[in-house]
Write a protein that holds these residues in place. Structure first.
Motif, short mmCIF file in Angstrom:
data_model
loop_
_atom_site.label_atom_id
_atom_site.label_comp_id
_atom_site.label_asym_id
_atom_site.label_seq_id
_atom_site.Cartn_x
_atom_site.Cartn_y
_atom_site.Cartn_z
N ILE A 43 0.83 -1.20 0.00
CA ILE A 43 0.00 0.00 0.00
C ILE A 43 0.87 1.25 0.00
N LEU B 18 -10.95 1.25 -0.92
CA LEU B 18 -10.84 0.16 0.05
C LEU B 18 -9.40 -0.32 0.18
N VAL B 19 -8.71 -0.47 -0.95
CA VAL B 19 -7.32 -0.92 -0.93
C VAL B 19 -6.44 0.11 -0.24
N ASN C 27 -7.16 2.36 1.87
CA ASN C 27 -7.49 2.49 3.29
C ASN C 27 -7.31 1.18 4.05
N ARG C 28 -6.69 0.21 3.39
CA ARG C 28 -6.37 -1.08 3.99
C ARG C 28 -7.59 -1.84 4.50
N LYS C 29 -8.67 -1.74 3.75
CA LYS C 29 -9.89 -2.46 4.11
C LYS C 29 -10.15 -3.62 3.17
N ARG C 30 -9.32 -3.73 2.13
CA ARG C 30 -9.43 -4.81 1.17
C ARG C 30 -8.03 -5.19 0.70
N LYS C 31 -7.78 -6.49 0.61
CA LYS C 31 -6.50 -6.98 0.11
C LYS C 31 -6.45 -6.86 -1.41
N TYR D 6 0.57 -7.70 4.18
CA TYR D 6 0.32 -6.48 4.93
C TYR D 6 -0.99 -6.65 5.67
N ARG D 7 -1.15 -5.84 6.72
CA ARG D 7 -2.34 -5.94 7.57
C ARG D 7 -3.46 -5.06 7.06
N LEU D 8 -4.66 -5.58 7.23
CA LEU D 8 -5.85 -4.78 6.97
C LEU D 8 -6.22 -4.03 8.26
N THR E 94 -8.70 -3.07 11.09
CA THR E 94 -9.91 -3.65 11.70
C THR E 94 -10.60 -2.56 12.50
#
Length: 128
Positions: free
Chosen positions: A63, A92-93, A95-99, A123-125, A127
């Motif tokens: 990201i 979404l990607v 903002n790290r809400k979707r891989k 990488y981490r999403l 939560t």
């Protein structure tokens, strides 16, 4: 003996590294074919070797690499969406809400020239 004659010595310490950088800055733009130009080429090789051995650069997560590439080429989120599917997916990607999917990775690599080794890194999403 001319001061610019090339004397090859490995760089073995931070002090020698900084001296080599300082010297390179002083002769960096010398004309090709001159002794100073040759000296600059040798210094570049020695400096690069020292940096490779002593300064490990961490590979960015996917990201951060995408955001950096977007900034470098002046791309906005809508344009990213055109590459990976749509603006909502881009949001979404980023903002790290979707891989990233495999197809997104392929398109990012193809269009933005981001190395695959970076894009496939875990990488981490976020939560909530």
């Amino acid at each position: 003996m001319n001061d610019l004659q090339i004397q090859v010595r490995p760089i073995r310490s931070d002090a020698e590294y900084h001296l080599a950088l300082e010297e390179l800055r002083g002769i960096f733009d010398q004309p090709k074919g001159s002794l100073a130009f040759d000296r600059a080429e040798v210094l570049e090789i020695l400096i690069e070797d020292y940096e490779n051995k002593h300064f490990h650069i961490e590979v960015p997560d996917p990201i951060e690499a995408i955001k950096y590439s977007m900034e470098e080429i002046g791309m906005n989120q809508t344009e990213l969406g055109q590459i990976i599917g749509d603006k909502a997916k881009a949001s979404l990607v980023l903002n790290r809400k979707r891989k990233l999917s495999v197809s997104m990775i392929r398109r990012l690599h193809e269009h933005m020239k981001i190395p695959l080794e970076i894009l496939i890194k875990e990488y981490r999403l976020v939560t909530e």
